[in-house]
Design a protein around this motif. Sequence first.
Motif, short mmCIF file in Angstrom:
data_model
loop_
_atom_site.label_atom_id
_atom_site.label_comp_id
_atom_site.label_asym_id
_atom_site.label_seq_id
_atom_site.Cartn_x
_atom_site.Cartn_y
_atom_site.Cartn_z
N GLU A 1 15.27 -26.59 17.78
CA GLU A 1 14.67 -27.04 19.05
C GLU A 1 15.36 -26.40 20.24
OE1 GLU A 1 13.40 -31.52 17.47
OE2 GLU A 1 15.13 -31.25 18.79
N THR B 1 10.51 -37.85 20.48
CA THR B 1 11.22 -38.21 19.26
C THR B 1 10.86 -39.57 18.69
OG1 THR B 1 13.01 -39.18 20.57
CG2 THR B 1 13.22 -36.84 19.99
N ARG C 1 17.14 -29.01 12.49
CA ARG C 1 16.02 -29.32 13.36
C ARG C 1 16.42 -29.25 14.83
NH1 ARG C 1 11.73 -34.21 12.36
NH2 ARG C 1 10.32 -33.72 14.10
N ARG C 2 17.53 -29.89 15.18
CA ARG C 2 17.97 -29.90 16.56
C ARG C 2 18.37 -28.49 17.02
NH1 ARG C 2 19.58 -33.30 20.73
NH2 ARG C 2 17.66 -34.35 20.08
N CYS D 1 15.62 -43.82 12.58
CA CYS D 1 14.25 -43.29 12.52
C CYS D 1 13.44 -43.90 13.65
CB CYS D 1 13.58 -43.57 11.17
SG CYS D 1 13.10 -45.29 10.92
N ASN D 2 12.25 -43.33 13.90
CA ASN D 2 11.40 -43.84 14.96
C ASN D 2 10.40 -44.86 14.41
OD1 ASN D 2 9.30 -42.34 13.78
ND2 ASN D 2 9.57 -40.61 15.16
N TYR E 1 18.85 -32.70 9.96
CA TYR E 1 18.68 -32.94 11.39
C TYR E 1 19.38 -31.87 12.21
CZ TYR E 1 18.42 -34.78 15.99
OH TYR E 1 18.16 -34.88 17.33
N LYS F 1 6.42 -37.71 12.96
CA LYS F 1 7.32 -37.32 11.88
C LYS F 1 8.22 -36.15 12.30
CE LYS F 1 5.87 -40.32 8.85
NZ LYS F 1 6.73 -41.38 8.30
N GLY G 1 9.86 -41.55 11.20
CA GLY G 1 10.10 -40.12 11.29
C GLY G 1 11.25 -39.73 12.18
N TYR G 2 11.40 -38.42 12.39
CA TYR G 2 12.46 -37.79 13.17
C TYR G 2 13.82 -38.38 12.78
CZ TYR G 2 14.21 -34.98 17.05
OH TYR G 2 14.86 -34.01 17.79
N GLN G 3 14.10 -38.38 11.49
CA GLN G 3 15.26 -39.08 10.97
C GLN G 3 16.58 -38.44 11.35
OE1 GLN G 3 13.62 -39.91 6.71
NE2 GLN G 3 15.20 -41.45 7.09
N THR G 4 17.53 -39.30 11.68
CA THR G 4 18.94 -38.95 11.79
C THR G 4 19.67 -39.74 10.71
OG1 THR G 4 19.28 -40.67 13.45
CG2 THR G 4 18.79 -38.45 14.26
#
Length: 590
Positions: free
Chosen positions: A576, A586, A572-573, A483-484, A569, A590, A488-491
Amino acid sequence: MSFKLSLSVSMYVGVAGLLLTLASSAVKGAEPQVSGAQSSGAQPSESQPAGASRPNVLYIMSDDHAAHGISAYGGRFAEVAPTPNIDRLAKEGTLFSNAFCTNSICSPSRACVLTGQYDHTNGAFDLDGRVDPGKQMLAIEMGKAGYQTAMIGKWHLKAEPADFDYYCVLPGQGHYHNPEFRVRGDKPWGKNLIKFPGMHSTDAITDLTLDWLQDGWDQDKPFFLMHHYKAPHDYFDNAPRYETYLADVDIPEPETLWSRDERFGSIATRGDNDELLPHIGTSIGPRNPRRSYLGDLPKLYPNEFPADFDPKNYSAEENTRLAYNAYLKKYLRCIKGIDDNLGRLFAHLEETGQLDNTIIIYTGDQGFMLGEHDYQDKRWMYEESQRMPLLVRYPKTIPAGQKLDAIVENVDFGPTMLDFASAPIPDSVQGRSLKSMLETGQAPSDWKEEAYYRYWMHMAHHDNPAHVGIRTKTHKLIYYYGCNYDGGYQTPPGWELYDLENDPHETINLYSNPEHAGLVADLKKRLEATRQRVGDDGSHFPACEEVIQEFWDYDEDDRAKAREISHQYLKRRTAELEAGKRNVRTFHGK
């Protein structure tokens, strides 16, 4: 005397005339004062020049120069691309085999060296990292101890290197060709520029250093000089004279470029059922659709590929091999330029009688993935990225041909230089001096047994998940919390454990093997204790720390949630990429 460059306009002049101009410029404020009250060693007397009693300190750092790109380390390039001048430091001094960065990315690593602190302490977490004037510990303490200080080459720490007596630094990453440098002058920081049309940055940086040593250094004082090359940072633009070097050579390949053991990595780096293999870690070949050297290099270096190259006309293996050879040839040509220029620098020190009176340190700001696991760039905690080259030569006290395997971190470099300079080591410094180890060949009995690592810049630029871990002499434990800074932006989170004695190329993750449950538990305790020791308590980014703690135990519920995060994820990717969003921010939000 000390020197200050006072140029109010950018100058387009020849190298020789320019460098003589630099040497005769105005003075930078007051002379640095010697502070002997806290010194760990004797200070020079008023009747004896400092340069006669204490060694000069020359710290040489290249950018992204992996240890296995130096022939003294015996890697796969040793025979095809030797580095004789760097190897000389190993032959006549000491080579460290277990030196590691604490964060494998440019600005944070440089901040660790300059401050002697881990990044959560010095505040340089990522590429926005800076060390403001007044906090540039190494320059300040060397100046207090009577050294004349200079910083030449790649700086990459945002703020002005104002605590040095002299500086001439590249703006940000700088340019390989026709480089310009920031200097002191009448305009604000960053606006006073000197330029070198027609030159390669490696040559220009060496010329600047040679000129400073000849005309800028006050030889009544010892010097402390940070000499930093841009090379071989990607993209790898070598000087034109090296274009034929290695042209007809097939560069040796790592086995892991072609195959991944099914036990390599984790859900964090592969996704559930390998669904994220195309999206974690930028690639050499076509694996990663967002960024790969196959996508980047043919446009940048068409001469390295067949005429009218179109990857559609080649197999995946052929494309990967073409991209790999282009990558490594350009990289190794940049290193050849460094090694040749160091030959010039060492020759000057020898001719002026200063070589044996100078502690010479050579390193990179981190390692670099050279195709291992089909990865490019750095950032990973895997060996090729985490390991730093570290070679030290000072024949007056350091034995020749010595190899040391103690666990060393880049936070130790600064206090080592201070110790050799008989300068006090401030209480703010978290690293420890390597001086006694270098001189005796033995690590102190209480020396650390773990190298700490943390990469914070989650999924930025090269698709590397945020992670934390420890590296001992025999094992490596990596926790991809995924995460960041804002959680957020979880892998998917996951753990990896490698036995470095039996699996030095890190191909088999032992974390989930029941036979190693006791080892996992022990290393987790050591990771927790190391975090406490270095002060990474999670208070810097609480939302991120919540995620770290949530998946720390990694029980069945955690694993199930990790699988769901993997699916989310991927969606999401994929969205994108379908929307043409290839440079999403990233590491915040979130």
